[in-house]
Structure formats: structure tokens, C-alpha cells
Design a protein around this motif. Structure first.
Motif, PDB file in Angstrom:
ATOM      1  N   UNK A 158      43.914  38.915  34.409  1.00  0.00           N
ATOM      2  CA  UNK A 158      44.879  39.296  35.449  1.00  0.00           C
ATOM      3  C   UNK A 158      44.483  38.627  36.753  1.00  0.00           C
ATOM      4  N   UNK A 159      44.373  39.440  37.829  1.00  0.00           N
ATOM      5  CA  UNK A 159      43.966  38.811  39.091  1.00  0.00           C
ATOM      6  C   UNK A 159      42.450  38.864  39.292  1.00  0.00           C
ATOM      7  N   UNK A 160      41.751  39.302  38.252  1.00  0.00           N
ATOM      8  CA  UNK A 160      40.292  39.288  38.348  1.00  0.00           C
ATOM      9  C   UNK A 160      39.748  38.027  37.706  1.00  0.00           C
ATOM     10  N   UNK A 161      38.826  37.391  38.414  1.00  0.00           N
ATOM     11  CA  UNK A 161      38.194  36.195  37.875  1.00  0.00           C
ATOM     12  C   UNK A 161      36.690  36.444  37.809  1.00  0.00           C
ATOM     13  N   UNK A 162      36.139  36.279  36.604  1.00  0.00           N
ATOM     14  CA  UNK A 162      34.692  36.466  36.451  1.00  0.00           C
ATOM     15  C   UNK A 162      34.021  35.113  36.317  1.00  0.00           C
ATOM     16  N   UNK A 163      33.101  34.833  37.218  1.00  0.00           N
ATOM     17  CA  UNK A 163      32.350  33.570  37.163  1.00  0.00           C
ATOM     18  C   UNK A 163      30.950  33.888  36.663  1.00  0.00           C
ATOM     19  N   UNK A 164      30.640  33.392  35.472  1.00  0.00           N
ATOM     20  CA  UNK A 164      29.309  33.593  34.882  1.00  0.00           C
ATOM     21  C   UNK A 164      28.466  32.402  35.287  1.00  0.00           C
ATOM     22  N   UNK A 165      27.557  32.618  36.233  1.00  0.00           N
ATOM     23  CA  UNK A 165      26.872  31.508  36.890  1.00  0.00           C
ATOM     24  C   UNK A 165      25.362  31.614  36.698  1.00  0.00           C
TER      25      UNK A 165
END
Ligand code: K7E
Ligand code: CUA
Length: 654
Positions: free
Chosen positions: A542-549
Motif C-alpha cells: 500500500x502506501x507503506x514502503x519497507x527498505x531492508x538495508x
């Protein structure tokens, strides 16, 4: 007559007149050969370590500071009740739940009294407990990681001041209301205070293995102000002592109206007796609403649970468990000597110190040597419990600490001095001025059966001219004394951070070997951890973005990310892949409405960013981690909400 002395003394307290006299005594006994002798005693050569850790409360900073003694060097500020941009505590998604309360997110408190966990009455160096005075809370800091790992809110309480002292096997950490309130809270006229408002004394059990805290029971007490407390030890183990003021139950102009009674009380609580009563089904469950926040070392994540009831005990239902010890005059600190024989009342409007005898107290209880009662609680007869007084010791006693040679060290706020006296004979042995207006004094282990009587630090309220001026606002000040001889010797002044009320000290060797150096990456159980750079990725939900960094010197993976839109909630889950001591990486994003993160080796932390403007926006590492630290950076391309640019990211392989 007595009344007017009290009022004069309280006026002195209120106006701060006392401090002018003190200014003239400065720099006495601090010159020449003496000064070089003192310098040698506090000198810790470069690369060498201090002998003691000292944990100083930060008062209204909400945090705890760590110093070395005798050098007076500050090593660290440990965030507890306050958001702390230096590490991202209270700003990161993992640590925000630590500051949750029944009033919502509270990013601050007023921290007064650190106390180190004990086993058999000796400091064991596992945890340190501290109180939040404003929104009543107790926090526990793990002395392996020096991180706050648990915070429990205290319901039915206001102004959690008589806290957070531990019993001699850390069975309990206690909390008491400074401000009595309606229990349960209700909408009533303040002038109905007397009889309607109540105090609560909370006994919070501590799990002997994991240290988890639970409110075992709350004693519902008359509506006095419960100011300070200390545990019995040795022979008096099983008892806890709380000072009270405002036994008049006044509700306005307290500086006069709460100073009418010649004596207030120390409440003596036989907690073992109440524990037994509670274990046998005694007490009453009462609806409540309070937060219990726990930080998990494996997930590096805190959770907050709202608790819905608390067990309350009416002292009248446990005969023989609660007594009042009459004590002059508006006592502030109550302190128990290392053997547990004496209970010292520091009557802040008095010139004398009151020393009660534990044996006499037990005898008075057994033989019912009462002098009336208050709300059904027996008042013991003053003369029958008194061991003696320290006469004319100074003006305005606040707190007493002990060495391992049978001496007490009492602070006198109004006469601004530290006074050493013999606990058995109650004779004054030495007095040294403090610059200025001392509050607490701390001797490492001074609140245990085995103090380490080498140093004492006086924690002063007023700094004035002791350092270079820094405008109207000055830091508070500590003064280090050598107390190994007959006379105390002033060695060092050092500034403190926030307002240090109490402090706790411990020999360095008890904790330094256990101090953790890194978190093992392989043991990282954070829900959003990225354990291999190959797993670095970006996911939209949706409008959530998860950046696995991931981070490793000197690179973020991924570094450039496109396809983010205005209105998104972007979560940067940053895992630090370093496995070396003292190699954190930082993470900061332009326009983030919080703070940076500082991520320790092997740890995962999450920063939330809500982009509001179209453009290409950089992020970078905030901790100078290598020669190529300045290159540790990346960009986020933010497109309009309507855009259909695909999510993409670079893994920095080209
Ligand atoms: Cu005396 Cu809060 Cu312990 Cu300050 S309290 S000094
Ligand atoms: Cu990583 Cu600077």
C-alpha cells in the motif's frame, strides 16, 4: 515558637538566602601542596581506567549519566525516560514503545534515584533501577548493555518520588506517591483532600533470573506525601521505611500549612508480612490502566502492554504490618545503616538528626508502646523507639549515606555542608563545606550492607561561580571527597548533566568484564533484520514502503532507491553488519520528523520517514566510521503521489 522557627526555616529554603554566605567560603583549603596532593589522588593516567563507576541521576533531563571515579570523567548518558537523538532512543520504531504510558507517548520524565541490584545485601551489578517522578514509572537498565530494558508505569500514584530503592536480594523495587490523589481517580473538589485523597506504596517484584518487574501489591495509605524510602537490611531485612510530610493533609500553601506538626512520620512497612498475606489470597484486585514496556535484546525491539488491574492492600487488614514512627520535622530522606540497626530521619526543617533503633521499634511493637493512631495505623511512642539524636549537626538535613567504618555522612542543604558522624555514639567527627547547597551524597555501595568507603560525592544544587560562566543556565556540580581518613578531604569539582539527585556507585571490576561489546549478527531476531546483503531489498505494501538495508564500512545496501511517492510511509530497517567493538553506523534522512539512528554492530533499527516533497533526497551515515565515511550516502527519488514509477534500487555492485 516551634511553629515560627519552622516557618522561618521554610522561608530560608524558599528564598535561597543561604547561598550568599557560602559564596564567601570558596576556594578554602584548596591551594598549593594540598591542591597537588588532591590532583594526584584524582589523576587517572591516559589509557588507565577509573576504580569506580558512578551513575548519576539526570533529574529533569530524564536520563542517567555514567561517570568514572575518582577522575570525574563522564563516559555516557543512558537514555531512560527521554527521547535521545544521540542514539535514536525513543525516536526509532523499535524504542518508541518504551515511552508509552496510560497518558500516551511521554518523551520525558524527572529521574531522581538510581539503585543497583543486590544479592545478600551486596551490590551485584546486574541492573540499575531508576524512578520517573512525574508520570510515575520505574525503569530498569541492564548493566551488560547499559541500555534501558524495561519500564513499568505505577498506577494510583502521582509524583513517584520515594523510589526506586531495592531490598537486599532485589526481591522488590519500591515506589511511593509523593502527591496523594483520589484512588481511584475521580472528579472531586480539591478542598476535600483531607481523608479523601490517598497515598499508595507499591512493591514491584523483580524476577531473580530475568529481572522482569511486576506490581506485586500496592498498600493504600493515608493521604500524606510519601517523600523517600529505604529498605531494612541485615536484621531489619523484611521491612521498608518511608518518610512522610504533610501529615497535616493540607491542600494549599503547603510551605506553611504542611509545617504545622512538630513531628511527621516514618512509615515502617513489614513487607514480608504483607507478601505472605497476598500469597495466601489477601488483597483486592482493582481496575487500573498502566503500561508495561519491555525491550528484548534479541529482537532489539520494545513492546508495550497495557495492564488492566492491580492488587491493592488495606493496611488495616494486615495487623502488625504497618506502623508510624514519629519523626521531626518534615523528614526528607530516611536512611538505614549497613547493619540494619538504625533508621535515620533527616528532618529537613530541623538542626538535629533523628536516629531510631530497629530493636526498640520491634520492642515497642511487641509491647504496644503506642502514642495513638492515624487512620487506624498505630503510632509508636517517640521516646520508646529513639536511639538518640545527632545534636546541632547542621541546618536542613536531607540525606545520609554510610561508610564501612560505622560512620554516617549527612548532607545539610541550608548550612551547605557534609557532616561525618559516628552512628553508634552520634558524635560529629568532621564537617566540610559544599559549594553550594548539597542535596544527596553518594558513597559507592552506601545503600547496601557493604559500602566501599573510599570516596563520597556531594551532589550540589547551586553552582554559581565554580566554573567558567555559561550564561544564566549552569550545569549542577558534584564534589568528590576522599573519606578514607578521619577528616574528609575535598579532591575535585566536576559538572554534572541535568540535576543529579541521588547517584549509585560500584567498583568497576564488578561490571566491566561483563560489559557487552557487540550484538551477534547471527542472533539478531529483529522482525525486519537483513542478515545478508544479498537480501537487501525494497517492498511496497500500500502506501507503506519497507527498505531492508544493510551497512558495512563504508556502504549502505541498497543506496539509491526510486519509486517512492509523496504520502508514503517509508521505513528504513537498517542492520549493521559490523562485528567489531565500537563500530556503529548512523543513519539520517533529510526532512525526517525524528532523529537519526545510531546502530550498534549486529543490531537492527528502524527510522520512519514520510516524504512530503517531490525531488531527490539524500541520506547519510552520521558516525565517522572509516576514512570513507563521507562516501557513506545514498539518494531517494520521491515522485508525485500519482506517478507510476516502479520501485527500483541499486545494490551498489557497479
Ligand atoms: Cu533529596 Cu528527589 Cu532524593 Cu533531590 S531528592 S536532593
Ligand atoms: Cu558509517 Cu560513517
Amino acid at each position: 515558637m516551634k511553629k515560627s522557627i519552622k516557618i522561618i526555616a521554610s522561608l530560608l529554603l524558599a528564598t535561597g538566602l543561604f547561598s550568599c554566605n557560602n559564596s564567601e567560603q570558596k576556594n578554602e583549603g584548596n591551594r598549593g601542596a594540598l591542591a597537588s596532593n588532591a590532583a594526584e589522588k584524582v589523576y587517572v593516567a591516559p589509557g588507565e581506567h577509573d576504580e569506580f563507576y558512578a551513575f548519576l541521576s539526570g533529574g529533569y533531563s530524564g536520563n542517567l549519566t555514567v561517570y568514572g571515579l575518582p577522575s570525574g570523567r563522564m563516559f555516557k548518558e543512558i537514555p531512560v525516560f527521554s527521547q535521545f537523538p544521540t542514539s535514536g532512543y525513543g525516536y526509532s520504531e523499535e524504542t518508541k514503545p518504551m515511552l508509552n504510558t496510560s497518558h500516551g507517548f511521554i518523551p520525558w520524565d524527572d529521574l531522581h534515584h538510581p539503585d543497583i541490584s543486590q544479592t545478600n545485601g551486596k551490590l551485584d551489578g546486574r541492573w540499575i533501577f531508576v524512578n520517573g517522578n512525574n508520570t510515575p514509572r520505574i525503569a530498569k537498565i541492564d548493566l551488560k548493555t547499559f541500555e534501558t530494558t524495561e519500564i513499568i508505569e505505577v498506577p494510583n500514584s502521582a509524583g513517584n518520588h520515594s523510589s526506586s530503592f531495592v531490598t537486599e536480594n532485589t526481591e522488590y523495587v519500591v515506589a511511593g506517591t509523593r502527591f496523594s490523589v483520589p484512588i481511584p481517580q475521580e472528579d472531586i473538589a480539591i478542598k476535600e483532600y483531607k481523608g479523601k485523597f490517598k497515598g499508595s506504596l507499591s512493591f514491584i517484584s523483580v524476577d531473580p533470573e530475568e529481572g522482569h518487574m511486576e506490581i506485586k501489591f500496592q498498600l493504600i495509605m493515608p493521604g500524606f506525601d510519601y517523600d523517600l524510602s529505604h529498605p531494612g537490611r541485615g536484621k531489619s531485612h523484611g521491612w521498608f521505611f518511608f518518610t512522610t510530610y504533610n501529615t497535616e493533609e493540607a491542600n494549599s500553601l503547603l510551605e506553611v500549612n504542611a509545617s504545622q506538626n512538630d513531628k511527621d512520620f516514618i512509615a515502617a512497612v513489614n513487607w514480608k508480612k504483607i507478601e505472605e498475606y497476598v500469597n495466601n489470597g489477601g488483597g483486592k484486585k482493582m481496575p487500573a490502566n498502566y503500561a508495561h514496556n519491555i525491550y528484548d535484546d534479541k529482537t532489539h525491539t520494545a513492546t508495550s502492554t497495557m495492564k488492566k488491574e492491580v492488587l491493592v492492600v488495606d493496611p488495616l487488614e494486615v495487623p502488625g504490618a504497618v506502623f508510624f514512627l514519629p519523626t521531626p520535622k518534615s523528614p526528607h530522606g530516611v536512611d538505614v545503616n549497613p547493619s540494619g540497626d538504625y533508621i535515620i530521619g533527616n528532618g529537613k526543617l530541623s538542626a538535629d538528626l533523628t536516629v531510631h533503633s530497629f530493636d526498640k521499634m520491634i520492642d515497642a511493637i511487641e509491647n504496644k508502646k503506642y502514642d495513638g493512631e492515624a487512620y487506624g495505623i498505630p503510632i509508636l511512642n517517640f521516646e520508646d523507639i529513639l536511639a538518640g539524636t545527632v545534636k546541632q549537626a547542621g541546618l536542613g538535613p536531607l540525606h545520609t549515606e554510610f561508610d564501612d567504618n560505622g560512620n554516617g555522612y549527612t548532607t545539610f542543604f541550608i548550612s551547605s555542608e557534609l557532616v561525618k558522624w559516628n552512628v553508634e555514639t552520634r558524635e560529629v567527627i568532621d564537617r566540610q563545606p559544599n559549594y553550594y547547597s548539597v542535596g544527596h551524597v553518594m558513597i559507592p555501595g552506601g545503600n547496601s550492607r557493604e559500602p566501599f568507603g573510599k570516596y563520597a560525592i556531594a551532589l550540589n544544587k547551586i553552582t554559581k561561580d565554580r566554573y567558567l560562566p555559561t550564561g544564566p543556565e549552569l550545569e549542577h556540580s558534584a564534589q568528590l571527597f576522599d573519606i578514607s581518613g578521619e577528616k574528609m578531604e575535598l579532591l575535585l569539582d566536576f559538572p554534572t548533566h541535568g540535576e543529579p539527585h541521588y547517584a549509585a556507585g560500584i567498583p568497576a571490576e564488578i561490571i566491566k568484564e561483563n560489559s557487552q561489546k557487540i550484538y551477534k549478527l547471527a542472533e539478531n531476531e529483529n522482525e525486519y533484520a537483513t542478515l545478508s546483503p544479498a537480501d537487501a531489498r525494497v517492498e511496497r505494501d500500500g502506501n507503506k514502503v519497507h527498505i531492508y538495508m544493510t551497512t558495512i564500512r563504508s556502504h549502505f545496501t541498497p543506496d539509491n532507491i526510486e519509486g517512492i511517492k509523496v504520502g508514503d510511509k517509508v521505513y528504513f530497517h537498517v542492520t549493521n553488519h559490523e562485528q567489531d567493538f565500537d563500530v556503529p553506523h548512523g543513519f539520517a534522512m533529510i526532512g525526517a520528523n525524528n532523529a537519526e539512528l545510531l546502530i550498534m554492530p549486529g543490531q537492527t533499527k528502524t527510522l520512519l520517514w514520510e516524504p512530503k516533497q517531490v525531488g531527490v533526497w539524500p541520506f547519510y551515515c552520521t558516525d565517522f566510521c572509516s576514512a570513507l565515511h563521507q562516501e557513506m550516502q545514498g539518494y531517494i527519488r520521491v515522485s508525485p503521489q500519482s506517478s507510476n514509477i516502479e520501485l527500483s534500487w541499486s545494490l551498489g555492485e557497479d
